[in-house]
Write a protein that holds these residues in place. Structure first.
Motif, PDB file in Angstrom:
ATOM      1  N   SER A   1       0.847  -1.186   0.000  1.00 51.53           N
ATOM      2  CA  SER A   1       0.000   0.000   0.000  1.00 51.53           C
ATOM      3  C   SER A   1       0.888   1.243   0.000  1.00 51.53           C
ATOM      4  CB  SER A   1      -0.882  -0.009   1.256  1.00 51.53           C
ATOM      5  OG  SER A   1      -1.614   1.185   1.352  1.00 51.53           O
ATOM      6  N   ILE A   2       0.597   2.191  -0.877  1.00 47.73           N
ATOM      7  CA  ILE A   2       1.329   3.454  -0.953  1.00 47.73           C
ATOM      8  C   ILE A   2       0.425   4.540  -0.367  1.00 47.73           C
ATOM      9  CG2 ILE A   2       2.474   5.106  -2.464  1.00 47.73           C
ATOM     10  CD1 ILE A   2       3.726   2.287  -2.523  1.00 47.73           C
ATOM     11  N   ASP A   3       0.893   5.170   0.701  1.00 43.76           N
ATOM     12  CA  ASP A   3       0.114   6.205   1.369  1.00 43.76           C
ATOM     13  C   ASP A   3       0.367   7.564   0.735  1.00 43.76           C
ATOM     14  OD1 ASP A   3      -0.962   4.516   3.491  1.00 43.76           O
ATOM     15  OD2 ASP A   3       1.104   4.458   4.249  1.00 43.76           O
ATOM     16  N   ARG A   4      -0.725   8.286   0.477  1.00 48.49           N
ATOM     17  CA  ARG A   4      -0.605   9.653  -0.027  1.00 48.49           C
ATOM     18  C   ARG A   4      -0.928  10.666   1.060  1.00 48.49           C
ATOM     19  NH1 ARG A   4      -3.508   8.253  -5.667  1.00 48.49           N
ATOM     20  NH2 ARG A   4      -1.668   7.488  -6.753  1.00 48.49           N
ATOM     21  N   LYS A   5      -1.883  10.315   1.910  1.00 51.72           N
ATOM     22  CA  LYS A   5      -2.271  11.185   3.026  1.00 51.72           C
ATOM     23  C   LYS A   5      -2.493  10.317   4.262  1.00 51.72           C
ATOM     24  CE  LYS A   5      -4.647  14.524   0.067  1.00 51.72           C
ATOM     25  NZ  LYS A   5      -5.927  15.170  -0.242  1.00 51.72           N
ATOM     26  N   VAL A   6      -1.886  10.738   5.365  1.00 54.69           N
ATOM     27  CA  VAL A   6      -2.039  10.015   6.623  1.00 54.69           C
ATOM     28  C   VAL A   6      -2.092  10.995   7.789  1.00 54.69           C
ATOM     29  CG1 VAL A   6      -0.780   7.966   5.819  1.00 54.69           C
ATOM     30  CG2 VAL A   6       0.443   9.732   7.092  1.00 54.69           C
ATOM     31  N   TYR A   7      -2.676  10.535   8.871  1.00 51.92           N
ATOM     32  CA  TYR A   7      -2.523  11.166  10.174  1.00 51.92           C
ATOM     33  C   TYR A   7      -1.637  10.228  10.983  1.00 51.92           C
ATOM     34  CZ  TYR A   7      -6.329  14.527   9.480  1.00 51.92           C
ATOM     35  OH  TYR A   7      -7.115  15.546   9.025  1.00 51.92           O
ATOM     36  N   VAL A   8      -0.739  10.796  11.776  1.00 51.57           N
ATOM     37  CA  VAL A   8       0.077  10.023  12.711  1.00 51.57           C
ATOM     38  C   VAL A   8      -0.228  10.567  14.101  1.00 51.57           C
ATOM     39  CG1 VAL A   8       2.410   9.441  13.460  1.00 51.57           C
ATOM     40  CG2 VAL A   8       1.894   9.578  11.016  1.00 51.57           C
ATOM     41  N   VAL A   9      -0.596   9.663  15.013  1.00 55.51           N
ATOM     42  CA  VAL A   9      -0.948  10.048  16.381  1.00 55.51           C
ATOM     43  C   VAL A   9      -0.024   9.301  17.334  1.00 55.51           C
ATOM     44  CG1 VAL A   9      -2.791  10.115  18.111  1.00 55.51           C
ATOM     45  CG2 VAL A   9      -3.371  10.325  15.675  1.00 55.51           C
ATOM     46  N   SER A  10       0.620  10.042  18.234  1.00 62.27           N
ATOM     47  CA  SER A  10       1.524   9.417  19.193  1.00 62.27           C
ATOM     48  C   SER A  10       1.657  10.317  20.418  1.00 62.27           C
ATOM     49  CB  SER A  10       2.898   9.171  18.562  1.00 62.27           C
ATOM     50  OG  SER A  10       3.697   8.365  19.408  1.00 62.27           O
ATOM     51  N   TYR A  11       2.400   9.829  21.392  1.00 62.53           N
ATOM     52  CA  TYR A  11       2.657  10.619  22.591  1.00 62.53           C
ATOM     53  C   TYR A  11       3.712  11.675  22.309  1.00 62.53           C
ATOM     54  CZ  TYR A  11       0.097   7.125  25.241  1.00 62.53           C
ATOM     55  OH  TYR A  11      -0.882   6.296  25.718  1.00 62.53           O
ATOM     56  N   PHE A  12       3.510  12.864  22.861  1.00 56.65           N
ATOM     57  CA  PHE A  12       4.518  13.915  22.767  1.00 56.65           C
ATOM     58  C   PHE A  12       5.415  13.803  23.990  1.00 56.65           C
ATOM     59  CE2 PHE A  12       6.313  17.995  23.800  1.00 56.65           C
ATOM     60  CZ  PHE A  12       6.822  18.412  22.588  1.00 56.65           C
ATOM     61  N   LEU A  13       6.692  13.483  23.768  1.00 56.88           N
ATOM     62  CA  LEU A  13       7.651  13.405  24.871  1.00 56.88           C
ATOM     63  C   LEU A  13       8.555  14.618  24.908  1.00 56.88           C
ATOM     64  CD1 LEU A  13       8.747   9.664  24.668  1.00 56.88           C
ATOM     65  CD2 LEU A  13       6.951  10.686  26.080  1.00 56.88           C
ATOM     66  N   ASP A  14       9.107  14.973  23.733  1.00 62.00           N
ATOM     67  CA  ASP A  14      10.002  16.119  23.630  1.00 62.00           C
ATOM     68  C   ASP A  14      10.101  16.522  22.158  1.00 62.00           C
ATOM     69  OD1 ASP A  14      11.732  14.252  22.408  1.00 62.00           O
ATOM     70  OD2 ASP A  14      12.927  13.990  24.219  1.00 62.00           O
ATOM     71  N   ASP A  15      10.788  17.628  21.909  1.00 64.07           N
ATOM     72  CA  ASP A  15      10.890  18.135  20.533  1.00 64.07           C
ATOM     73  C   ASP A  15      11.662  17.189  19.620  1.00 64.07           C
ATOM     74  OD1 ASP A  15       9.367  20.426  20.974  1.00 64.07           O
ATOM     75  OD2 ASP A  15      11.096  21.598  21.619  1.00 64.07           O
ATOM     76  N   LYS A  16      12.658  16.495  20.158  1.00 63.40           N
ATOM     77  CA  LYS A  16      13.444  15.556  19.348  1.00 63.40           C
ATOM     78  C   LYS A  16      12.559  14.405  18.858  1.00 63.40           C
ATOM     79  CE  LYS A  16      17.492  12.510  19.608  1.00 63.40           C
ATOM     80  NZ  LYS A  16      17.058  11.139  19.786  1.00 63.40           N
ATOM     81  N   THR A  17      11.763  13.855  19.742  1.00 62.26           N
ATOM     82  CA  THR A  17      10.853  12.762  19.366  1.00 62.26           C
ATOM     83  C   THR A  17       9.808  13.262  18.374  1.00 62.26           C
ATOM     84  OG1 THR A  17      11.191  11.748  21.525  1.00 62.26           O
ATOM     85  CG2 THR A  17       9.270  11.013  20.268  1.00 62.26           C
ATOM     86  N   LYS A  18       9.311  14.472  18.583  1.00 63.64           N
ATOM     87  CA  LYS A  18       8.343  15.055  17.645  1.00 63.64           C
ATOM     88  C   LYS A  18       8.954  15.161  16.254  1.00 63.64           C
ATOM     89  CE  LYS A  18       5.775  19.276  16.705  1.00 63.64           C
ATOM     90  NZ  LYS A  18       5.435  20.627  17.178  1.00 63.64           N
ATOM     91  N   GLN A  19      10.199  15.623  16.184  1.00 59.04           N
ATOM     92  CA  GLN A  19      10.877  15.766  14.892  1.00 59.04           C
ATOM     93  C   GLN A  19      11.035  14.403  14.207  1.00 59.04           C
ATOM     94  OE1 GLN A  19      11.578  18.685  13.377  1.00 59.04           O
ATOM     95  NE2 GLN A  19      12.161  17.481  11.609  1.00 59.04           N
ATOM     96  N   GLU A  20      11.385  13.368  14.974  1.00 67.50           N
ATOM     97  CA  GLU A  20      11.524  12.019  14.421  1.00 67.50           C
ATOM     98  C   GLU A  20      10.185  11.524  13.876  1.00 67.50           C
ATOM     99  OE1 GLU A  20      13.065   9.746  17.687  1.00 67.50           O
ATOM    100  OE2 GLU A  20      15.079  10.598  17.492  1.00 67.50           O
ATOM    101  N   LEU A  21       9.098  11.770  14.612  1.00 69.61           N
ATOM    102  CA  LEU A  21       7.767  11.366  14.154  1.00 69.61           C
ATOM    103  C   LEU A  21       7.374  12.125  12.885  1.00 69.61           C
ATOM    104  CD1 LEU A  21       5.987  11.141  17.613  1.00 69.61           C
ATOM    105  CD2 LEU A  21       6.368   9.225  16.035  1.00 69.61           C
ATOM    106  N   MET A  22       7.729  13.406  12.823  1.00 62.27           N
ATOM    107  CA  MET A  22       7.432  14.198  11.622  1.00 62.27           C
ATOM    108  C   MET A  22       8.186  13.648  10.414  1.00 62.27           C
ATOM    109  SD  MET A  22       7.393  18.041  13.241  1.00 62.27           S
ATOM    110  CE  MET A  22       6.729  18.914  11.834  1.00 62.27           C
ATOM    111  N   GLU A  23       9.447  13.296  10.604  1.00 63.18           N
ATOM    112  CA  GLU A  23      10.235  12.726   9.505  1.00 63.18           C
ATOM    113  C   GLU A  23       9.639  11.396   9.041  1.00 63.18           C
ATOM    114  OE1 GLU A  23      14.279  12.592  10.952  1.00 63.18           O
ATOM    115  OE2 GLU A  23      14.381  14.774  11.097  1.00 63.18           O
ATOM    116  N   ASP A  24       9.224  10.561   9.990  1.00 64.28           N
ATOM    117  CA  ASP A  24       8.595   9.286   9.632  1.00 64.28           C
ATOM    118  C   ASP A  24       7.308   9.513   8.840  1.00 64.28           C
ATOM    119  OD1 ASP A  24      10.633   7.970  10.959  1.00 64.28           O
ATOM    120  OD2 ASP A  24       9.420   7.428  12.701  1.00 64.28           O
TER     121      ASP A  24
END
Length: 148
Positions: free
Chosen positions: A100-123
């Motif tokens: 499956s090739i995703d074109r639009k997604v939402y990603v929901v996760s826990y916010f721990l710190d800015d570094k983790t947020k940046q990693e989730l954004m990159e993913d």
């Protein structure tokens, strides 16, 4: 607890929101919102639970430990390795062979710190990257050529 809700479209973050709440409710609310954007004639609607690995130097301060203790945790040398749940809500996607090739997604996760947020954004951006779709198309072309 703080929850991060990211929306990624065609390799770009188009929405970035941090909310206070319980992860299950935020995932369900976000899925409900995504259902409103979903075209059932051209795409599947998929929610996948995954885990994002976070590495934090030891020792953990007591407040941070209290936040993290509910997640699977291990230790590697002087680093705590925590696996936090991450939910991908895919509502605009296409199938190429068995993938499956995703074109639009939402990603929901826990916010721990800015570094983790940046990693989730990159993913999230990688998930919907047009380059990923074109790479998969090239791979399919190579397979078809080999079969001939």
């Amino acid at each position: 607890m703080k929850i991060i809700v990211l929306k990624s479209e065609d390799g770009k973050i188009t929405s970035d929101e941090t909310v206070e709440g319980e992860i299950g409710k935020v995932v369900k609310d976000t899925a409900s919102k995504a259902l409103g954007e979903w075209n059932e004639d051209s795409s599947d609607f998929i929610i996948i639970k995954d885990f994002h690995e976070v590495r934090i130097p030891l020792p953990l301060n007591p407040k941070l430990y209290e936040t993290l203790k509910k997640f699977p945790m291990s230790k590697e040398e002087k680093t705590a390795v925590i696996r936090i749940p991450s939910y991908v809500i895919s509502f605009d996607n296409v199938w190429m062979e068995n993938d499956s090739i995703d074109r639009k997604v939402y990603v929901v996760s826990y916010f721990l710190d800015d570094k983790t947020k940046q990693e989730l954004m990159e993913d999230a951006m990688k998930l919907t990257s047009p380059e990923r779709e074109s790479q998969d198309n090239e791979d399919i072309g190579e397979i078809e050529e080999e079969e001939e």
